[in-house]
Design an enzyme around this catalytic site. Sequence first.
Site, PDB file in Angstrom:
ATOM      1  N   CYS A  67       0.842  -0.981   0.093  1.00  0.00           N
ATOM      2  CA  CYS A  67      -0.385  -0.084   0.036  1.00  0.00           C
ATOM      3  C   CYS A  67       0.927   0.939  -0.038  1.00  0.00           C
ATOM      4  O   CYS A  67       1.376   1.172  -1.041  1.00  0.00           O
ATOM      5  CB  CYS A  67      -1.180   0.102   1.527  1.00  0.00           C
ATOM      6  SG  CYS A  67      -2.926   1.216   0.675  1.00  0.00           S
ATOM      7  N   HIS A  96      -3.995  -4.292   0.105  1.00  0.00           N
ATOM      8  CA  HIS A  96      -3.145  -5.973   1.226  1.00  0.00           C
ATOM      9  C   HIS A  96      -3.341  -6.912   1.471  1.00  0.00           C
ATOM     10  O   HIS A  96      -4.000  -7.807   1.502  1.00  0.00           O
ATOM     11  CB  HIS A  96      -3.746  -4.970   2.387  1.00  0.00           C
ATOM     12  CG  HIS A  96      -3.670  -3.717   3.158  1.00  0.00           C
ATOM     13  ND1 HIS A  96      -2.750  -3.552   4.104  1.00  0.00           N
ATOM     14  CD2 HIS A  96      -4.775  -2.252   2.833  1.00  0.00           C
ATOM     15  CE1 HIS A  96      -2.665  -2.002   4.064  1.00  0.00           C
ATOM     16  NE2 HIS A  96      -3.465  -1.493   3.107  1.00  0.00           N
ATOM     17  N   GLU A 152      -1.658  -8.806   2.980  1.00  0.00           N
ATOM     18  CA  GLU A 152      -1.730  -9.734   4.492  1.00  0.00           C
ATOM     19  C   GLU A 152      -2.857 -10.342   4.818  1.00  0.00           C
ATOM     20  O   GLU A 152      -3.231 -10.856   5.388  1.00  0.00           O
ATOM     21  CB  GLU A 152      -0.893  -9.139   4.851  1.00  0.00           C
ATOM     22  CG  GLU A 152      -1.579  -7.444   5.592  1.00  0.00           C
ATOM     23  CD  GLU A 152      -1.434  -6.343   4.417  1.00  0.00           C
ATOM     24  OE1 GLU A 152      -1.121  -6.564   3.497  1.00  0.00           O
ATOM     25  OE2 GLU A 152      -1.615  -5.337   4.915  1.00  0.00           O
TER      26      GLU A 152
HETATM   27  N1  GLN Z   1      -1.833   6.565   2.999  1.00  0.00           N
HETATM   28  C1  GLN Z   1      -1.544   6.118   1.866  1.00  0.00           C
HETATM   29  C2  GLN Z   1      -3.722   6.331   1.638  1.00  0.00           C
HETATM   30  O1  GLN Z   1      -4.643   6.772   1.289  1.00  0.00           O
HETATM   31  C3  GLN Z   1      -1.632   4.427   1.967  1.00  0.00           C
HETATM   32  C4  GLN Z   1      -2.477   4.045   2.872  1.00  0.00           C
HETATM   33  C5  GLN Z   1      -2.346   2.696   3.029  1.00  0.00           C
HETATM   34  O2  GLN Z   1      -0.788   2.062   3.271  1.00  0.00           O
HETATM   35  N2  GLN Z   1      -2.843   1.375   3.996  1.00  0.00           N
HETATM   36  O3  GLN Z   1      -2.990   5.884  -0.095  1.00  0.00           O
END
Ligand code: GLN
Length: 533
Positions: free
Chosen positions: A383, A509, A511
């Site tokens: 992410c 994600h 995970e």
């Molecule tokens: N802050 C970033 C976004 O909002 C990544 C978010 C995250 O890593 N879950 O896109």
Amino acid sequence: METRYIFVTGGVSSSLGKGIIAASLGKLLQSRGFRVTIQKLDPYINVDPGTLNPYEHGECYVTVDGHEADLDLGHYERFLDVETHKVNSITTGRIYQSVIEKERRGDYLGKTVQIIPHITDEIKHHILSLGQTGNFDFVIIEIGGTVGDMESLPFIESVRQLRWEMGRNCCCIHLTYVPYLAAAKELKTKPTQHSVKDLLQEGVQPDIIVLRTEREIPLEMRRKVALFCNVEEDAVIQSLDAPTIYRVPLNMLAEGLDAVVLRKTGYDPASVSKPDMDSWANFLNQLEGAEEYVKIALVGKYVQLQDAYKSIREALSHAAAYNNRKLQLVSILSDDIHEKNVDQLSAYQGIVIAPGFGSRGVEGKLLAIRFARENKIPCFGICMGMQCMAIEFARNVLGYSDANSTEFDEHTEHNIIDLMEDQKRTINKGGSMRLGAYPCRLLPNSRVQAIYRCDEIKERHRHRYELNHAYQTELERNGLHCSGVNPDSGLTEIIELEGHPWFIGTQFHPEYSSTVLHPHPLFLDFIRKAIER
Ligand code: GLN
């Protein structure tokens, strides 16, 4: 057969592992052929845990249907291998929100709206809704908090009412703690007795008591607990500290927890199939039996609290076990990484760049990524980790020294990561994220296609910002490929670097979907490659 409801409450102290006991029991019932799900009731007033600080509450878990949930749902999925949904995670805030909405709509026909019956009815409605789908033989309900807390009273009251209404279709497990007093060289059951009294005062008699303990509890002490707490002797179960949470289901099997639950809910344990825990035990043998280590660095900004990256830790440990390695995961605070000390990362076989929000620690992540890219250390960006991979590449390979995400620098000229147009219009922090599972098409002949061994996947998201398409051609011309794409929106979901042993970033994600029996292919492959280093 009607659905059975198993309530799990906790006393004496928090953090005794109610979630693990609930998940372990669920696993055992499932391994006997039952269809099982687990629901978490949280007594706090936040509508969902999405806006909670990870330092306070650990990671926020995301369900496929886009609900931001308590991290215990992660345990449920990792243990049971069954997806959970929004209805599996209820908070006091959600209950009140829906009661107040009903009141505003006039649904209560002018009646005074009260905790009993309106709040408790709403809680009962949510509890029963999972069973009413007809999809489950057992619904296990974990009640957050500690019995005796003011916050959890309406939940316990709902349990009291449901027990009265359902009779044998439900049972109540109470988890307590038996401390060992070193000076007296004795285990003490008094806190348990008091905690059961608290529960009784709220109208609930537990059927089963699970005693969390660091030392073996002698038989006569269990008898004493049985006598003082009005439970049968074989319904006093000990839960000895285990070297890994994944051993707990087998410990509970040895203690006969599942058999007692079956008996209490009207089944004859002898007439249902025996638990089949073979593949689970195989995993555990690999996890505990591995002799060599694989050393991974996790670079993030919430590293002080173990639980902040819970699912990443678990996914890495599943992958390490299946690669016959013990995971040695070292957390590195990204704020502490500087030009002068970034070479400490050469001590690791692989580097994970963690997700996150806000600009703190981003420069450290960028340095770590550059080091991994240039020194060909396997690197997995998740992410925000992926977003940082793209920023680093744009700065140091494409030469845009001010390349950034507009999350960290609103006025950057090279907004390699940015909000999509429709998101720029939303301002509500609780509701503007891309959340839940989205499809992703994998580019033919890409690395990720070979890893997943398919052309389309579905993975869970939790973010606002996206890779800016305007840079795609330039990134790809220089070797950073957008190898996973959302087929509906065209958004980039995966990037991978050619000519590097393993340099993959995912906007989603992965995970969240790694389970004990189905470890995630990306984590498996990342660890496999890390071992080669
Ligand atoms: N802050 C970033 C976004 O909002 C990544 C978010 C995250 O890593 N879950 O896109």
